[in-house]
Design a protein around this motif. Structure first.
Motif, mmCIF file in Angstrom:
data_model
loop_
_atom_site.group_PDB
_atom_site.id
_atom_site.type_symbol
_atom_site.label_atom_id
_atom_site.label_comp_id
_atom_site.label_asym_id
_atom_site.label_seq_id
_atom_site.Cartn_x
_atom_site.Cartn_y
_atom_site.Cartn_z
ATOM 1 N N GLY A 114 0.817 -1.211 0.000
ATOM 2 C CA GLY A 114 0.000 0.000 0.000
ATOM 3 C C GLY A 114 0.850 1.261 0.000
ATOM 4 N N ALA A 115 2.098 1.140 0.463
ATOM 5 C CA ALA A 115 2.978 2.310 0.513
ATOM 6 C C ALA A 115 3.987 2.248 -0.636
ATOM 7 N N THR A 116 4.914 3.180 -0.652
ATOM 8 C CA THR A 116 5.963 3.153 -1.670
ATOM 9 C C THR A 116 7.272 2.723 -1.020
ATOM 10 N N ALA A 117 8.225 2.363 -1.859
ATOM 11 C CA ALA A 117 9.512 1.920 -1.325
ATOM 12 C C ALA A 117 10.637 2.602 -2.091
ATOM 13 N N GLU A 118 11.724 2.814 -1.411
ATOM 14 C CA GLU A 118 12.868 3.456 -2.044
ATOM 15 C C GLU A 118 14.155 2.999 -1.381
ATOM 16 N N LYS A 119 15.210 2.904 -2.181
ATOM 17 C CA LYS A 119 16.539 2.613 -1.650
ATOM 18 C C LYS A 119 17.452 3.598 -2.357
ATOM 19 N N HIS A 120 18.237 4.332 -1.613
ATOM 20 C CA HIS A 120 19.006 5.416 -2.231
ATOM 21 C C HIS A 120 20.407 4.962 -2.643
ATOM 22 N N ASP A 121 20.828 5.368 -3.822
ATOM 23 C CA ASP A 121 22.206 5.122 -4.259
ATOM 24 C C ASP A 121 22.838 6.452 -4.612
ATOM 25 N N ALA A 122 24.060 6.667 -4.112
ATOM 26 C CA ALA A 122 24.747 7.921 -4.430
ATOM 27 C C ALA A 122 25.240 7.865 -5.871
ATOM 28 N N PHE A 123 25.339 9.061 -6.478
ATOM 29 C CA PHE A 123 25.837 9.144 -7.863
ATOM 30 C C PHE A 123 27.356 9.025 -7.883
ATOM 31 N N ILE A 124 27.940 8.067 -7.215
ATOM 32 C CA ILE A 124 29.402 8.080 -7.256
ATOM 33 C C ILE A 124 29.975 6.822 -7.885
ATOM 34 N N SER A 125 31.121 7.037 -8.534
ATOM 35 C CA SER A 125 31.836 5.930 -9.166
ATOM 36 C C SER A 125 32.824 5.369 -8.147
ATOM 37 N N PRO A 126 33.418 4.191 -8.417
ATOM 38 C CA PRO A 126 34.478 3.714 -7.524
ATOM 39 C C PRO A 126 35.599 4.760 -7.478
ATOM 40 N N PRO A 127 36.211 4.975 -6.322
ATOM 41 C CA PRO A 127 37.230 6.022 -6.210
ATOM 42 C C PRO A 127 38.349 5.858 -7.244
ATOM 43 N N LEU A 128 38.820 6.988 -7.761
ATOM 44 C CA LEU A 128 39.918 7.004 -8.727
ATOM 45 C C LEU A 128 41.235 6.809 -7.965
ATOM 46 N N PRO A 129 42.344 6.514 -8.708
ATOM 47 C CA PRO A 129 43.650 6.385 -8.032
ATOM 48 C C PRO A 129 43.999 7.631 -7.224
ATOM 49 N N THR A 130 43.500 8.775 -7.658
ATOM 50 C CA THR A 130 43.793 10.019 -6.928
ATOM 51 C C THR A 130 43.022 10.094 -5.614
ATOM 52 N N GLY A 131 42.102 9.154 -5.414
ATOM 53 C CA GLY A 131 41.283 9.203 -4.197
ATOM 54 C C GLY A 131 40.000 9.990 -4.383
ATOM 55 N N LYS A 132 39.828 10.593 -5.573
ATOM 56 C CA LYS A 132 38.589 11.345 -5.840
ATOM 57 C C LYS A 132 37.513 10.427 -6.443
ATOM 58 N N VAL A 133 36.301 10.891 -6.436
ATOM 59 C CA VAL A 133 35.247 10.150 -7.138
ATOM 60 C C VAL A 133 34.573 11.042 -8.165
ATOM 61 N N LEU A 134 33.957 10.404 -9.148
ATOM 62 C CA LEU A 134 33.162 11.148 -10.121
ATOM 63 C C LEU A 134 31.690 10.883 -9.829
ATOM 64 N N MET A 135 30.865 11.833 -10.246
ATOM 65 C CA MET A 135 29.424 11.640 -10.098
ATOM 66 C C MET A 135 28.948 10.915 -11.347
ATOM 67 N N GLU A 136 28.449 9.709 -11.181
ATOM 68 C CA GLU A 136 28.076 8.913 -12.345
ATOM 69 C C GLU A 136 26.657 8.372 -12.255
#
Ligand code: ADP
Ligand code: MG
Length: 707
Positions: A76-98
């Motif tokens: 009767g209700a809705t459902a949601e599971k959140h995923d961040a827009f991030i990629s696996p961390p780059l060698p530099t330690g940064k991430v991209l929004m994907e």
């Protein structure tokens, strides 16, 4: 939030709507997506990637950090599971929004704990969400200013493609009604309309109570309704709340609700106080069926969330207060072509509008043939307390057509011809400064569960808390079947005019019994309906079986809306849902009666006894008959309470002996519910005599009148 709301500016500002798509997507991509939305063409993976990228960029600008595949499991209700827009961390330690096309189109939330009615066992738990691109994605902001999420409306299916949700069958039923309506239109020479979509407008009723008081009512907290409660001295008899001026606190709440909804593209339009004190209504403008269903979920969620912000609590239960008007939902439904023709529009002279008459008798036939299914689609644990309680439509399905159409219908039945239509007259108010205006040819009948209201049908049985998906699945499918049977016949006819004419008369005659314009709340109607052979299905549990009877299975399979296995799984889920809900209610009652009510009454009785002794000590001549009487009465009710409580406990101990599913559901309905009612009776009587300061929870009066 500022004081002034610029509706035109904020409306849809958080929606990835057509305007945004047109502006942001490359022309080719936009065109392809439109083809998918409008014609159901498959979306190419490369196109999906482009859309996903743009959708993500847009959502990030709106502050979104996550996306979610938003779906409607069978709870009767809705459902949601959140995923961040991030990629696996780059060698530099940064991430991209994907965010890729694959992530947009398909999700695998696992979500194996949602009811599947045996379609899915946890060891083969794959469940998928699939993007419903016909309902726009939107960003929902957390009101505390702590982030935002991109919501992607989806359908939820098992590994084998079986529906696990409300959305999948809804979309399938929309395809069925589209195909059959187009067939019908073609027969009448319409070569230009390409698609027919149900338009749906939902009027949502709800109650607001003060949150501090709500928290003191454990029955409301655990079950959404009061399990005990004596009537306040004042109810709704004065009708002073209905359509009354909206109080400031409620007005502020409604303003925030509207603002939130408008931003998400929900066209909240009408708001007013309803019949009961503390009861209100909100209605958006109608939308395409699946969008309206999604929006109704947003409306319910927003009402709850905004209430919290205003230290209020929104009760969506169908019957939060016994003896007080309950809450429902009116499902307004019509069929409209892509070029704007409403199949339910009778025009000025319905007797000449053959196509309209055929559509109308097809709907009568559909509703008459499948009244049980329509009733089932509004079945909900809470609705059992509302339907047939002299303030909501009874549990009997009938159709109200209004004077004009009923007249046309009876001409058809008696002579086979409809020669004239009653005209709407002029309404004279008798006040010079108010201009006379043309009257509608059709009056209203508020007691009908299924009423024709000018250019749409209004199904009024639906429960306030329930998803409106299933009533629309049923409406779309039963009418699709009626249209299909009609087209099968008419497409073969040698003389089309004659054949239509005969068919209209045949349907009108065969299904006239479903038409009723009298008072649907009266006892006489119950008797009359019985004489006519119309089903009167009083409870949710008794209605569930109709999902799986042969007539239903054949229809649903014919139009690919449900397979037999899907129907059986749904019935199973409904039996379980009923059993679980009543189980919680009964356990809450036992808990509240044992730990709160009985101790409070004992305190009261003890205080009375002490008072009698003390008064007698002070003066042997003093009259303590009032205390004596109260003492006797309260003690008697206390004993009755304890006995009824014990009976409920005993009955609950028998639940485990019954098989889960149907058997338990029947046991709860036949044994547990009456035991609950018997416990409630003495407690409500006690509430009328026990010192208010000692009663362990706020009263109906406190809840309904002190908001
Ligand atoms: P009522 O007729 O119940 O007093 P309205 O006329 O305002 O109230 O309509 C109630 C709901 O029906 C609204 O959500 C409205 O947008 C919707 N509605 C109006 N026309 C149609 C239609 N042709 N098809 C479906 N819904 C409609
Ligand atoms: Mg209405």
């Amino acid at each position: 939030m500022s004081d002034v709301i610029n509706v035109a500016e904020i409306f849809g500002e958080n929606v990835f709507n057509d305007a945004v798509m047109q502006e942001r997507l490359p022309k080719k991509t936009y065109k392809e997506l439109k083809k998918t939305i409008e014609e159901g063409k498959e979306l190419q993976a490369t196109t999906a990637d482009v859309i996903a990228h743009e959708m993500k960029e847009w959502a990030i600008e709106k502050g979104a950090t996550h996306y979610t595949h938003w779906f409607q499991p069978l709870t009767g209700a809705t459902a949601e599971k959140h995923d961040a827009f991030i990629s696996p961390p780059l060698p530099t330690g940064k991430v991209l929004m994907e965010f890729s096309g694959k992530e947009l189109i398909k999700g695998e939330p696992d979500a194996s704990s949602f009811p599947s009615g045996g379609l899915r066992s946890t060891f083969e738990a794959r469940g998928y969400t699939a993007w419903d691109c016909t309902s726009p994605a939107f960003v929902k902001k957390n009101p505390q200013g702590t982030g935002a999420i991109l919501y992607i409306p989806t359908a939820f299916c098992s590994y084998k493609g079986e529906a696990l949700d409300q959305k999948t069958p809804l979309l399938r039923s929309m395809e069925a009604i589209d195909r059959q309506s187009i067939r019908l239109l073609r027969l009448f020479g319409n070569t230009t309309s390409r698609k027919v979509t149900p338009s749906v407008g939902i009027e949502q009723e709800y109650f607001l109570v003060d949150r501090d008081k709500y928290l003191k009512r454990k029955d409301l907290v655990f079950t959404g309704r009061t399990l005990f409660g004596a009537m306040p001295p004042k109810g709704q008899e004065l009708d002073d709340h209905y359509f009354g001026a909206i109080r400031e606190r409620i007005g502020a709440f409604m303003r925030d609700v509207n603002e939130e909804l408008w931003k998400m593209g929900v066209s909240a339009k009408t708001q007013h106080n309803e019949v009961a004190p503390g009861q209100h209504e909100l209605a958006p403008i109608y939308a395409k069926c699946n969008v309206a269903v999604d929006h109704n979920q947003l409306v319910m969620e927003t009402l709850k969330q905004v209430a919290y912000r205003h230290n209020l609590h929104c009760l969506l239960h169908e019957k939060p207060f016994a003896g007080v008007n309950g809450s429902g939902k009116h499902n307004n439904w019509s069929l409209v072509t892509d070029d704007g023709i409403n199949l339910m529009d009778p025009g000025k002279t319905p007797h000449e509008n053959i196509q309209f008459l055929l559509v109308m008798v097809c709907i009568l036939r559909a509703v008459d043939m499948h009244a049980e299914l329509l009733r089932e689609s509004a079945a909900d644990v809470g609705n059992d307390q509302r339907l047939g309680a002299h303030e909501a439509p009874p549990a009997i399905i009938s159709v109200y057509l209004g004077e004009q159409l009923e007249d046309v219908l009876s001409q058809l039945v008696s002579t086979g011809e409809a020669a004239h239509s009653l005209k709407g007259g002029k309404l004279h108010t008798g006040v010079k400064t108010i201009p006379d205006f043309a009257m509608d040819a059709t009056d209203r009948n508020r007691t009908s569960p299924f009423a024709f209201t000018g250019n749409k049908f209004e199904f009024r049985m639906v429960g306030s808390r329930d998803s409106v998906a299933s009533p629309n699945v049923i409406l779309n499918t039963i009418v699709a079947e009626s249209f299909a049977d009609t087209c099968d016949y008419l497409e073969q006819a040698e003389d089309f005019e004659m054949a239509v004419h005969d068919l209209i008369k045949k349907y009108a005659t065969e299904h006239q019994r479903i038409v009723f314009s009298g008072n649907g709340y009266s006892e006489e109607w119950v008797e009359e309906a019985k004489r006519r052979g119309l089903p009167n299905i009083r409870t949710m549990v008794e209605s569930i079986q109709y999902l799986c009877d042969e007539k239903s299975v054949q229809m649903f399979e014919r139009f690919h809306v449900f397979s037999r296995a899907e129907l059986e799984s749904r019935a199973e889920i409904k039996y379980e849902a009923y059993a679980k809900a009543v189980n919680i209610e009964a356990r809450s009652m036992i808990d509240i009666a044992s730990k709160h009510i009985i101790p409070a009454v004992i305190r009261y009785v003890t205080a009375l006894a002490t008072s009698v002794n003390q008064v007698h000590q002070a003066s042997s001549l003093a009259d303590t008959s009032v205390q004596d009487d109260l003492l006797v009465e309260a003690s008697r009710l206390l004993t009755e309470t304890k006995t009824a409580l014990q009976k409920l406990v005993d009955v609950m101990n028998g639940v485990g002996d019954r098989a889960e599913g149907k058997e338990q559901a029947y046991y709860f309905m036949e044994q547990v519910v009456p035991a609950m009612e018997n416990l409630r009776k003495p407690v409500d009587e006690l509430e009328m005599i026990v010192d208010k300061n000692m009663w362990p929870m706020p009263s109906y009066g406190d809840l309904l009148f002190e908001v």
